[in-house]
Design an enzyme around this catalytic site. Sequence first.
Site, PDB file in Angstrom:
ATOM      1  N   ARG A   1      22.150 115.789  13.458  1.00 14.95           N
ATOM      2  CA  ARG A   1      22.817 117.244  13.808  1.00 14.95           C
ATOM      3  C   ARG A   1      23.536 117.446  12.531  1.00 14.95           C
ATOM      4  O   ARG A   1      23.903 116.334  11.911  1.00 14.95           O
ATOM      5  CB  ARG A   1      23.279 117.663  15.049  1.00 14.95           C
ATOM      6  CG  ARG A   1      24.213 116.564  15.485  1.00 14.95           C
ATOM      7  CD  ARG A   1      25.321 116.816  16.279  1.00 14.95           C
ATOM      8  NE  ARG A   1      26.197 118.055  15.380  1.00 14.95           N
ATOM      9  CZ  ARG A   1      27.045 117.598  14.596  1.00 14.95           C
ATOM     10  NH1 ARG A   1      27.033 116.181  14.246  1.00 14.95           N
ATOM     11  NH2 ARG A   1      27.767 118.234  13.798  1.00 14.95           N
TER      12      ARG A   1
ATOM     13  N   ARG B   1      15.148 123.725  13.759  1.00 13.99           N
ATOM     14  CA  ARG B   1      16.487 124.138  14.002  1.00 13.99           C
ATOM     15  C   ARG B   1      16.378 125.648  12.971  1.00 13.99           C
ATOM     16  O   ARG B   1      16.755 125.289  11.852  1.00 13.99           O
ATOM     17  CB  ARG B   1      17.353 123.299  13.796  1.00 13.99           C
ATOM     18  CG  ARG B   1      17.317 122.136  14.623  1.00 13.99           C
ATOM     19  CD  ARG B   1      18.656 121.464  15.177  1.00 13.99           C
ATOM     20  NE  ARG B   1      19.655 122.494  15.840  1.00 13.99           N
ATOM     21  CZ  ARG B   1      21.068 122.309  15.901  1.00 13.99           C
ATOM     22  NH1 ARG B   1      21.477 121.129  15.332  1.00 13.99           N
ATOM     23  NH2 ARG B   1      21.482 123.145  16.517  1.00 13.99           N
TER      24      ARG B   1
ATOM     25  N   GLN C   1      30.363 118.446  20.481  1.00 11.18           N
ATOM     26  CA  GLN C   1      30.300 117.891  19.223  1.00 11.18           C
ATOM     27  C   GLN C   1      32.093 117.455  18.505  1.00 11.18           C
ATOM     28  O   GLN C   1      32.133 116.868  17.823  1.00 11.18           O
ATOM     29  CB  GLN C   1      29.823 118.712  18.017  1.00 11.18           C
ATOM     30  CG  GLN C   1      28.339 119.031  18.203  1.00 11.18           C
ATOM     31  CD  GLN C   1      27.944 120.139  18.983  1.00 11.18           C
ATOM     32  OE1 GLN C   1      28.756 120.636  20.050  1.00 11.18           O
ATOM     33  NE2 GLN C   1      26.783 120.708  18.648  1.00 11.18           N
TER      34      GLN C   1
ATOM     35  N   ASP D   1      26.548 126.671   8.496  1.00 13.53           N
ATOM     36  CA  ASP D   1      25.082 126.290   8.574  1.00 13.53           C
ATOM     37  C   ASP D   1      24.174 127.166   7.769  1.00 13.53           C
ATOM     38  O   ASP D   1      22.890 126.737   7.043  1.00 13.53           O
ATOM     39  CB  ASP D   1      24.371 126.308  10.030  1.00 13.53           C
ATOM     40  CG  ASP D   1      24.766 125.263  10.937  1.00 13.53           C
ATOM     41  OD1 ASP D   1      25.996 125.241  11.353  1.00 13.53           O
ATOM     42  OD2 ASP D   1      24.070 124.352  11.010  1.00 13.53           O
TER      43      ASP D   1
ATOM     44  N   ASN E   1      27.829 129.675  11.537  1.00 14.25           N
ATOM     45  CA  ASN E   1      28.352 128.113  11.991  1.00 14.25           C
ATOM     46  C   ASN E   1      28.413 128.095  13.601  1.00 14.25           C
ATOM     47  O   ASN E   1      27.978 129.142  14.148  1.00 14.25           O
ATOM     48  CB  ASN E   1      29.920 128.019  11.320  1.00 14.25           C
ATOM     49  CG  ASN E   1      30.132 126.467  11.304  1.00 14.25           C
ATOM     50  OD1 ASN E   1      29.414 125.489  10.938  1.00 14.25           O
ATOM     51  ND2 ASN E   1      31.247 126.135  11.867  1.00 14.25           N
ATOM     52  N   LYS E   2      28.805 126.897  14.097  1.00 15.61           N
ATOM     53  CA  LYS E   2      28.688 126.727  15.352  1.00 15.61           C
ATOM     54  C   LYS E   2      29.335 127.887  16.132  1.00 15.61           C
ATOM     55  O   LYS E   2      30.440 128.482  15.956  1.00 15.61           O
ATOM     56  CB  LYS E   2      29.397 125.242  15.642  1.00 15.61           C
ATOM     57  CG  LYS E   2      29.561 124.847  17.288  1.00 15.61           C
ATOM     58  CD  LYS E   2      28.275 124.886  17.822  1.00 15.61           C
ATOM     59  CE  LYS E   2      27.047 123.893  17.277  1.00 15.61           C
ATOM     60  NZ  LYS E   2      25.669 124.420  17.715  1.00 15.61           N
TER      61      LYS E   2
HETATM   62  O1  MRU Z   1      24.232 122.064  16.522  1.00 13.49           O
HETATM   63  P1  MRU Z   1      24.954 121.383  15.250  1.00 13.49           P
HETATM   64  O2  MRU Z   1      25.845 120.368  15.969  1.00 13.49           O
HETATM   65  O3  MRU Z   1      23.957 120.864  14.396  1.00 13.49           O
HETATM   66  O4  MRU Z   1      26.040 122.436  14.458  1.00 13.49           O
HETATM   67  C1  MRU Z   1      26.483 121.934  13.446  1.00 13.49           C
HETATM   68  C2  MRU Z   1      27.657 122.987  12.907  1.00 13.49           C
HETATM   69  O5  MRU Z   1      27.600 123.897  13.366  1.00 13.49           O
HETATM   70  C3  MRU Z   1      28.320 122.398  11.617  1.00 13.49           C
HETATM   71  O6  MRU Z   1      29.672 123.200  11.633  1.00 13.49           O
HETATM   72  C4  MRU Z   1      27.483 122.729  10.447  1.00 13.49           C
HETATM   73  O7  MRU Z   1      26.134 122.245  10.674  1.00 13.49           O
HETATM   74  C5  MRU Z   1      28.020 121.924   9.146  1.00 13.49           C
HETATM   75  S1  MRU Z   1      28.013 120.293   9.197  1.00 13.49           S
HETATM   76  C6  MRU Z   1      28.680 119.777   7.613  1.00 13.49           C
END
Ligand code: MRU
Length: 346
Positions: free
Chosen positions: A47, A89, A195, A236, A246-247
């Site tokens: 991820r 994704r 995470q 992202d 982003n998350k």
């Molecule tokens: O759902 P995830 O764990 O893949 O989400 C990850 C994030 O939101 C990170 O902040 C993003 O991908 C940047 S990782 C360098």
Amino acid sequence: MEDFKAVDWKEGKLYILDQTLLPEREVYLEINTTAEICEAISSLRVRGAPAIGVAAAFGMVVAVRELCRKKSNFRESIEKVAENLVATRPTAINLRKAVWRMMEIIRIKDVESKELLDELEKEARKIYQENLESDLKIAEYGAALLESGETVLTHCNTGALATAGYGTALGVIKKAFEQGKKIKVFVDETRPLLQGSRLTAWELEKIGIQYEIIVDSAAGFLMFQKEVDKIIVGADRITLNGDTANKIGTHSLAVLAFHYRLPFYVAAPLTTFDFDLYQGEEIPIEKRQPSEVIELAGRTLAPPAARAYNLAFDITPASFISAFITEKGVIFPPFKDQIACLKEEI
Ligand code: MRU
């Protein structure tokens, strides 16, 4: 460098560190089929936007090998594989960019040739290497923004686990620490999949950086109490005007940081910029299973018929972002023209 790799390619084989088992167990999965790579990405075994891009690039090598063995209609099947991989994704643009880069080679090469597999492996290694190099530059540029003695709040996991390299937002913190700066980190737990507490804490623990895990809802009060100096997150997908996916939870952090006049930085490589989209509303937001919100470690936390709205990401409007830290340098507002210029740098 770290003693683990989120994505590893050894003697022609793809290995993924299964992040769903961390921090309890460090297990590497060997990936031999398209179904396995799609499952590993959609289940978040691998991820983080850049890491899934790198994993998908090697996944395309695995897929081509598999299709050559099956002797099916190669051209049609590989287009379908690419489509399925990208769909695992939908928010992180790195995944789509990596798959399309591999497809560009596949579309012009002779299918049966060994040369095709060699070229694909070379391209996937290049994507991996580029990711590592951009991480290291992001870390250098970003570390200059941190002062010794500061407390930085971060969200989700943006370290080596998320990039197959050194890390973006967490890479900045790591670099500042390596430069001898005394940095403390507040790690957002990052509901629902944790995470922050499972992965970021695991990475910080290994390096020896001082940190405390906080529940996501503690951030505002800590900012109010002046216990936070800066906020750094990853991304992202970033659109031309600077809006950033982003998350989930990032948007709230940015609004809080704006309110309390704290710097809110986004660290991301150019592969995370979507130069085809103008603004955040155009970014597809991944919706995940309600069970991720309703259940925790196999236990149900809500009434049996409970529903949950589980958005994996949110969009932070550019107006709440103090700067972008990229491998080409730090960009301060106004962002629009500078982001457009980054396109020319690729
Ligand atoms: O759902 P995830 O764990 O893949 O989400 C990850 C994030 O939101 C990170 O902040 C993003 O991908 C940047 S990782 C360098």
